[in-house]
Design a protein around this motif. Structure first.
Motif, mmCIF file in Angstrom:
data_model
loop_
_atom_site.group_PDB
_atom_site.id
_atom_site.type_symbol
_atom_site.label_atom_id
_atom_site.label_comp_id
_atom_site.label_asym_id
_atom_site.label_seq_id
_atom_site.Cartn_x
_atom_site.Cartn_y
_atom_site.Cartn_z
ATOM 1 N N ALA A 185 0.600 -1.337 0.117
ATOM 2 C CA ALA A 185 0.201 0.167 -0.019
ATOM 3 C C ALA A 185 0.703 1.200 -0.021
ATOM 4 O O ALA A 185 1.717 1.745 1.151
ATOM 5 N N PRO A 186 0.317 1.943 -0.997
ATOM 6 C CA PRO A 186 1.687 3.435 -0.680
ATOM 7 C C PRO A 186 1.139 4.327 0.400
ATOM 8 O O PRO A 186 0.220 4.346 0.578
ATOM 9 N N GLN A 187 1.955 5.145 1.020
ATOM 10 C CA GLN A 187 1.943 5.422 1.638
ATOM 11 C C GLN A 187 1.286 7.147 1.474
ATOM 12 O O GLN A 187 1.720 7.316 0.673
ATOM 13 N N ARG A 188 0.471 7.791 2.154
ATOM 14 C CA ARG A 188 0.119 9.236 1.736
ATOM 15 C C ARG A 188 0.676 9.973 2.434
ATOM 16 O O ARG A 188 0.371 9.799 3.815
ATOM 17 N N GLN A 189 0.799 11.469 1.878
ATOM 18 C CA GLN A 189 0.442 12.671 3.195
ATOM 19 C C GLN A 189 -1.411 13.220 3.219
ATOM 20 O O GLN A 189 -2.324 12.425 2.238
ATOM 21 N N ASP A 201 -3.046 9.166 16.417
ATOM 22 C CA ASP A 201 -1.685 9.076 16.592
ATOM 23 C C ASP A 201 -1.261 7.668 15.663
ATOM 24 O O ASP A 201 0.418 7.505 15.350
ATOM 25 N N PRO A 241 0.310 6.167 11.958
ATOM 26 C CA PRO A 241 0.842 6.274 10.780
ATOM 27 C C PRO A 241 -0.239 5.146 9.535
ATOM 28 O O PRO A 241 0.103 5.737 8.736
ATOM 29 N N PRO A 301 -2.611 4.758 6.809
ATOM 30 C CA PRO A 301 -3.154 6.153 5.628
ATOM 31 C C PRO A 301 -4.319 6.060 5.661
ATOM 32 O O PRO A 301 -5.384 7.492 6.067
ATOM 33 N N ALA A 302 -5.322 5.193 6.710
ATOM 34 C CA ALA A 302 -6.456 5.104 7.012
ATOM 35 C C ALA A 302 -6.840 5.982 7.994
ATOM 36 O O ALA A 302 -7.683 7.313 7.969
ATOM 37 N N ARG A 359 -4.750 9.074 8.938
ATOM 38 C CA ARG A 359 -5.009 10.264 7.981
ATOM 39 C C ARG A 359 -5.762 10.801 7.405
ATOM 40 O O ARG A 359 -6.332 11.518 7.180
ATOM 41 N N ALA A 360 -6.523 9.609 6.370
ATOM 42 C CA ALA A 360 -7.753 9.611 5.581
ATOM 43 C C ALA A 360 -9.054 10.595 6.578
ATOM 44 O O ALA A 360 -9.599 11.945 6.331
ATOM 45 N N GLN A 361 -8.771 10.123 7.617
ATOM 46 C CA GLN A 361 -10.035 10.437 9.028
ATOM 47 C C GLN A 361 -9.617 11.619 9.735
ATOM 48 O O GLN A 361 -10.236 12.834 9.378
ATOM 49 N N LYS A 414 -10.343 14.186 7.091
ATOM 50 C CA LYS A 414 -11.608 14.799 7.342
ATOM 51 C C LYS A 414 -12.078 15.135 8.484
ATOM 52 O O LYS A 414 -12.842 16.262 8.706
ATOM 53 N N GLU A 437 -11.405 19.181 7.392
ATOM 54 C CA GLU A 437 -11.862 19.681 6.745
ATOM 55 C C GLU A 437 -13.489 20.238 7.214
ATOM 56 O O GLU A 437 -13.767 20.905 6.935
#
Lengths: 154, 173, 672
Positions: free
Chosen positions: A18-22, A54, A56, A58-59, A61-63, A66, A69
């Motif tokens: 899975a790619p990491q994302r910022q 806390d 790391p 990606p999920a 980070r996506a939350q 949100k 946002e």
């Protein structure tokens, strides 16, 4: 730097991993602190037991994006929380709301404390008679202890 | 306080704990609750990956929708892929099939689809916003949404044919 | 003979010996046949040797990559570095229980040998109780969690859990915890043996306290190293997450720490006896509960072993009967444990210890209820909820602060009752210490209620503790004209428990200050940068020098070379394997972070690589500055040194004199 290795590792990443994302860009300091505080209280569904602030993953980070946002849109803390509660139930909150049987979580430690306090008080002798010397001379249980006290109490 | 009273309280609390533990065996502590069942499906508007244009949930009014969240690096997703291909051919006229790729790259997904076939439209969710809106907890996950765009059920594991038949029957009614 | 036949044969042998020791020890102990002691001792030795040998044999099988042994097939891999191959002995469920059995063997041999000349009946009962525990573990290894099952040999295996291969701390942290956990069996055996015998005098307090101190030290080291590991490996910049597995190790630590304090009241004042014993039994039961929690598959945790059947066996046939037995013993023997004296005033050493115990019990309870509540609610109400860090922080931290405060008050107060005026006079200097703590932190620009309260208490405690440490030596210097060093050593060796205890207290102060500074004043930044650009975090700059990558036998990694620039302009490069990295293991879909910890005495710069984009040449970092955080783990020497001093055997003459405490119900010739 070894470019060949980088290409290899990067190729590997797209295939098997899975790619990491910022995350999205942080808001101003004050609102970002709020994002972080809210994130600390929300449980990440894909990472065992950690908060979305806390973890790391990606999920998480996506939350957190949100949350950012919603905060940027001027939503209140309660609204942000309820967005996640709507999806995952009260499971999403790392600090359960004090209602229903959850109250036990807060009341039982308090009750234990009071009960303990009461037990301690029953262990104490009645108040000493006024006028009596308030310091009781240490009773020497034996020579050794007396020696120790001698050393210590000087 | 009487010592026996304390011991009795400890005993009662302990007994409650024992019962709870005995009832807990077999529960999966990693399972994440899903509360959107029976709720309106969150709106989305996402870029298509396999063609130009975007897909809007609102544009699919009156049609049942099957949403499948997946990623190329996930082994079970690759296992599940043929089942979805089969299902899209079987039910493609009754329901709209949409795949949603997230936590992945466009490039890898295109390669995957070119190799393994793609009989339904695929969306690309680069920031996982749609996945978060839908309360996705892992990959693969399949959502069954009825004509009124209410989420009827979610299947959070690689799906097989008979399970798929059962779930889709609920939204085709 | 195959490895698996030899290994499982040794375990079965151990089971037989332990079962024999348990039955023989308890039966002959209860029927007062003291001649049987040598046989019980021999059986215990034999158990220990069998289990240790089985462990050695497993290490041999792992090193030989004998994939016909089930456990080797599970965790072994030819590409794993040798050191991690050895460590994988305890990296997975079955192996960890086998290792557990081996450690039990070491403890039982040590206990039996050290006390080989003790009173027969006393030892038979204690050894019998310990052997019950040993037999249960041998049974677990022999049947539900058998690592020795013979399987068709594969060419290679998957290797141990990648998280465990990420950092050398993982080599030392689990054995420490296991030695802490398993060691609680010994005080449990001593306490239940004493309760069974029905002779509860002062004689058993010495061994009980010492044998609690040993696993307590291991538990302390294990917990601190565990938090270090979490900090250095998990990449989120925290060291404690109130995770069920962390809590599982914390609860027995809390209970045994409380025990260590209440035992002083029991010895001096002959009160709190039932409570002290309950704590000793409680510490043991909590280790069992903790073992169960990590292995049952019904608690959610990063560290938990996978789901297995071991949990149910463990709970039904071990934890349940043991808890019931302990409660029964305490209920039946309770009347013999009446306090012989009452407390004169709460303004006294014993009063402080009462409150210390209350707060320790409070934290233990909060941790217990917080950890188990989600499971109980789901079972009884079918409702899923989470209890996490925010709950524990709000409930447990106030207790912890109270304990820190008491750590200063307690040593200042005399036994018996304190004179208010003396106390006031004694408070002046420590009070200045407290103000100094607050003043210093304000001076350096560190506000905030919780950290300030922590620093104030820390200053207060430090002054009192140092005073208590130095005063006896000072008086020796004045009276006996001894050199400072000689006076210090003499006064320490005269009262080793007291001296060691205060050194441990200093270690706790160090940890509390570190946690206060960490929690109150950490700084965090996340940013995406191109090569050559810098990220500012606190007073530090982190410059990104470009991406890097590498390949090791068991993994590949992508790293972001960085240079940490301190406020003075000093640059330290962290390139290649020292850079913040993402490690890719073939068995995992997701990379595992390996953060950069730029360690300094006054704090760490901590950088984790979150994401990278090779095409654009960017890297996304989370960068932190954590003031003083390293002192949480640098405090370990305080605990080791303090505990060793406290464990140091007292001089024989002093011992003999101390043993003649009037009122001791010890039988003649019994141990002290």
């Amino acid at each position: 730097m070894n470019l060949g290795l980088i290409l290899l590792a990067a190729g590997l990443v797209t295939g098997q991993y899975a790619p990491q994302r910022q995350g999205t860009d942080p808001l101003d300091a004050e609102r970002e602190a709020r994002v972080h505080r809210l994130g600390k209280g929300l449980r990440c569904p894909m990472c065992q037991g950690q908060s979305i602030a806390d973890s790391p993953a990606p999920a998480a980070r996506a939350q957190l994006d949100k949350v950012r946002e919603l905060v940027a849109a001027g939503r209140s803390d309660a609204e942000v929380e309820s967005y996640f509660v709507d999806r995952y139930g009260e499971w999403a909150l790392l600090k359960p709301k004090p209602q229903g049987s959850n109250l036990l979580l807060w009341l039982l430690p308090g009750m234990l404390l009071l009960a303990g306090l009461w037990i301690i008080l029953t262990q104490v002798k009645r108040a000493p008679t006024p006028g009596a010397p308030s310091v009781s001379p240490p009773k020497a249980d034996d020579d050794y202890l007396a020696q120790v006290r001698n050393d210590v109490d000087r | 306080m009487n010592r026996n009273v304390i011991l009795a309280i400890v005993g009662v609390l302990g007994a409650a704990f024992f019962i709870a533990v005995m009832l807990s065996f077999g529960n999966d502590p990693h399972a994440v609750p899903f509360m959107l069942e029976g709720k309106p499906a969150p709106a989305f508007s996402m870029k298509r990956l396999d063609a130009d244009g975007t897909v809007n949930l609102a544009d699919l009014k009156g049609k049942p929708v099957v949403l499948n969240f997946w990623a190329t690096w996930c082994g079970p997703c690759a296992q599940e892929h043929p089942v979805l291909e089969w299902a899209a051919k079987k039910y493609g006229n009754d329901a709209v099939f949409i795949g949603v790729v997230f936590e992945d790259t466009e490039e890898a997904t295109k390669k995957f689809l070119a190799q393994r076939g793609s009989s339904f439209q695929q969306l690309y969710d680069p920031q996982s916003t749609m996945a978060v809106d839908y309360g996705v907890t892992g990959v693969p996950e399949t959502y069954f949404i009825d004509r009124n765009h209410v989420i009827v059920s979610k299947y959070a594991a690689p799906i097989n044919m008979s399970t798929f038949d059962k779930h889709i029957a609920q939204i085709l009614k | 003979m195959s490895n698996s036949a030899i290994g499982s044969g040794l375990v079965l042998l151990g089971l037989v010996f332990a079962a024999f020791a348990a039955v023989a020890g308890l039966y002959t102990g209860l029927t007062r046949r003291e001649g049987a002691l040598p046989w019980v001792q021999r059986a215990v030795y034999a158990f220990g040797v069998s289990l240790i040998a089985s462990n050695v044999w497993m290490v041999k099988s792992l090193l030989e990559h004998d994939f016909s042994v089930k456990y080797v097939a599970q965790v072994g891999s030819r590409s794993t570095p040798t050191i991690y191959t050895i460590v994988s002995l305890w990296s997975s469920l079955e192996g960890s229980i086998l290792f557990w059995g081996g450690v039990m063997g070491i403890y039982l041999i040590a206990f039996t040998f050290i006390h080989r000349k003790e009173h027969g009946r006393y030892m038979q009962l204690s050894l019998g109780m310990m052997s019950i525990v040993a037999a249960f573990f041998a049974f677990l290894i022999a049947s539900p969690a058998d690592p020795w099952i013979a399987v068709p040999a594969a060419a290679d295996g998957p290797g141990p859990n990648p998280l465990l291969q990420n950092n050398p701390l993982m080599i030392i942290h689990p054995p420490m915890l296991y030695m802490g956990f398993v060691g609680m069996t010994v005080p449990f055996g001593i306490a239940t043996g004493a309760l069974l015998r029905g002779e509860i005098g002062d004689a058993w307090m010495g061994p009980l306290r010492r044998w609690t101190l040993v696993p307590w030290l291991f538990l302390t080291i294990g917990i601190i190293l565990g938090s270090w590991w979490a900090y250095a490996v998990l990449g989120w910049g925290g060291f404690w997450a109130w995770d069920p597995v962390e809590n599982a190790s914390f609860m027995p630590w809390l209970a045994s720490t409380a025990f260590m304090h209440s035992t002083m009241v029991t010895e001096r004042k002959k009160s709190l006896k039932l409570w002290t014993l309950a704590l000793a039994l409680g510490a043991f039961l909590l280790t069992i509960l903790g073992t169960f929690m990590t292995r049952s598959g019904i608690f959610n945790s990063v560290h938990a072993f996978g789901t297995s059947d071991v949990g149910k066996t463990f709970f039904l046939f071990f934890f349940l009967p043991m808890s019931a037995f302990c409660l029964f013993l305490l209920a039946v023997r309770g009347p013999m444990l009446e306090a012989e004296s009452r407390v004169e005033s709460l303004m006294s050493r014993e009063g402080a210890i009462f409150f210390n115990n209350l707060f320790f019990a409070g934290i233990t309870f909060v941790v217990l209820i917080g950890t188990t509540f989600p499971m109980v609610v789901e079972a009884l109400q079918n409702r899923r909820l989470s209890v996490g860090e925010p709950y524990f922080n709000t409930t447990a931290l106030p207790f912890a602060l109270c304990i820190l405060f008491l750590m200063g008050v307690g040593p200042m107060l005399p036994w018996g009752a304190a004179d208010a005026r003396t106390v006031q006079r004694q408070l002046i200097v420590p009070g200045i210490g407290a103000l100094l703590g607050v003043g210093l932190s304000l001076l350096f620009g560190y506000p905030g209620a919780m950290p300030l309260a922590t620093f104030a208490c820390a200053g207060f405690v430090t002054v009192i503790t140092l005073r208590e440490l130095v005063l006896p030596a000072q008086s020796r210097m004045a009276e006996q004209k001894e050199s400072p060093w000689a006076a210090m050593v003499r006064s320490a060796s005269r009262t080793p428990r007291r001296f060691g205890g205060y050194i441990v207290h200093l270690g706790v102060v160090v940890i509390c200050v570190a946690i206060g500074a960490y929690a109150g004043y950490k700084q965090q930044v996340s940013a995406t940068v191109k090569a050559g650009q810098t990220v500012s975090v606190g007073k530090y700059q982190v410059r990104f020098d470009g991406l890097d990558s590498g390949r090791e036998p068991h993994r590949e990694w992508v790293g972001a070379n960085v240079t940490v620039i301190s406020p003075g302009g000093k640059e330290v490069k962290h390139h290649g394997v020292n850079s913040p990295r993402l490690n890719y293991y073939p068995t995992q879909n997701r990379p595992i972070e390996s953060p950069l910890v730029h360690e300094m005495l006054h704090g760490d710069v901590y950088v984790s690589l979150i994401a990278f984009d090779n095409a654009a040449g960017t890297a996304t970092f989370n960068a932190y500055v954590f003031p003083l955080v390293g002192w949480i783990w640098y405090s370990i020497p305080f605990f080791v040194f303090g505990t060793l001093i406290a464990l140091w055997p007292r001089r024989k003459a002093a011992l003999a004199r101390a043993a003649t405490v009037p009122g001791a119900a010890a039988a003649p010739g019994s141990p002290s």
